[in-house]
Design a protein around this motif. Structure first.
Motif: not given
Length: 306
Positions: A257, A294, A297-298, A301-302
């Protein structure tokens, strides 16, 4: 080249088992039994192409990310051929700078059976001719009819560079730019000319490439290449040694990701190589992560949604 010895951590319940584990290797040294909470081996060696800024930037970025996650990460720098040989032989675990389908295709063909392709993180790597943002020139063809705008001069880099060869052998004859003075200089000289022209408000045309920090540092844009003389875009991919996915399942999911867009990558490179002069790459990566809170974190999450 900065060469680091990799720490060795072998857990064994008996002396015999310890010897057996010691005979196994991963990433160029004995297999480490110590793992992260995500089930990855804790130790990781990144092979980095010497002089390839985007790969250096991505490598230091991941070193910073993984250090925060409890990994122990070493960076070893060498020429691409040595890096790919090292990954195929298990001396390095991963590389972030395989250009495909053209630039590093020979390495993939030669070592592909001993590599794991982990995905692409940037998909617009290309050779360019750049001008100041407010230039009246729109395409490379405009240099023929309006070359006087840039003093009938195109500023290049080193004479032995592939970009220089393609400019002479493909771009100039394709667009009829024989009356343009193509100046073969050096990358620092080209950047100095670009910076000086921007500061003076002069129009300028230079050979360049994406990704490069100049796109963040200066108000510039690429001339369109309708004839495709500079070639198409390439992807920058990640490649690991054999069994990388099995040894680093969590990291493999994160890498799947991982992407950087132009704004993110150019800003990281500008901070690392221009503002900090390449003298504090670890600090530059840490600063970029602070400026982009972010990002990790992003990414996590992905990966969790996949």
């Amino acid at each position: 080249m900065r060469v680091h010895s990799r720490p060795l951590a072998i857990a064994a319940t008996t002396a015999t088992l310890g010897l057996l584990l010691g005979a196994c290797s991963s990433g160029g040294s004995d297999a480490a039994a110590e793992t992260t909470p995500g089930g990855d081996q804790k130790n990781l060696t990144i092979g980095v192409h010497n002089g390839w800024d985007e790969g250096i930037a991505a490598s230091y970025l991941w070193q910073a990310i993984l250090a925060d996650e409890g990994y122990e990460v070493d960076l070893e720098t060498a020429d691409p051929g040595i890096v790919y040989t090292g990954i195929a032989g298990g001396d390095y675990d991963v590389n972030f700078d395989m250009w495909l389908p053209i630039t590093h295709a020979d390495y993939l063909e030669k070592y592909g059976d001993d590599l794991e392709q982990l995905g692409s993180w940037y998909d617009d790597a290309r050779l360019t001719i750049a001008v100041n943002e407010d230039s009246p020139l729109k395409t490379i063809a405009d240099l023929q009819a309006q070359g006087d705008v840039v003093g009938n001069k195109l500023v290049g880099i080193e004479s032995g560079a592939g970009l220089t060869r393609i400019t002479k052998d493909e771009v100039i004859p394709t667009y009829g730019l024989d009356d343009i003075d193509f100046v073969e200089s050096s990358t620092p000289a080209m950047l100095a000319e670009l910076s000086g022209a921007i500061d003076d408000g002069r129009d300028v045309a230079v050979t360049l490439w994406r990704p490069h920090w100049a796109y963040d540092a200066f108000p510039i844009r690429d001339l369109e290449d309708p004839e495709g003389a500079l070639g198409g875009a390439e992807s920058i991919e990640m490649v690991g040694r054999t069994d990388f996915g099995a040894d680093y399942p969590q990291l493999t999911a994160w890498l799947a990701k991982f992407t950087l867009d132009d704004e993110q990558l150019f800003a990281l490179e500008n901070l690392m190589f221009n503002e900090n002069g390449g003298k504090d790459n670890e600090g530059s990566a840490a600063q970029w992560l602070t400026d982009n809170p972010e990002f990790v974190t992003d990414l996590k999450a992905a990966a969790e949604k996949a």
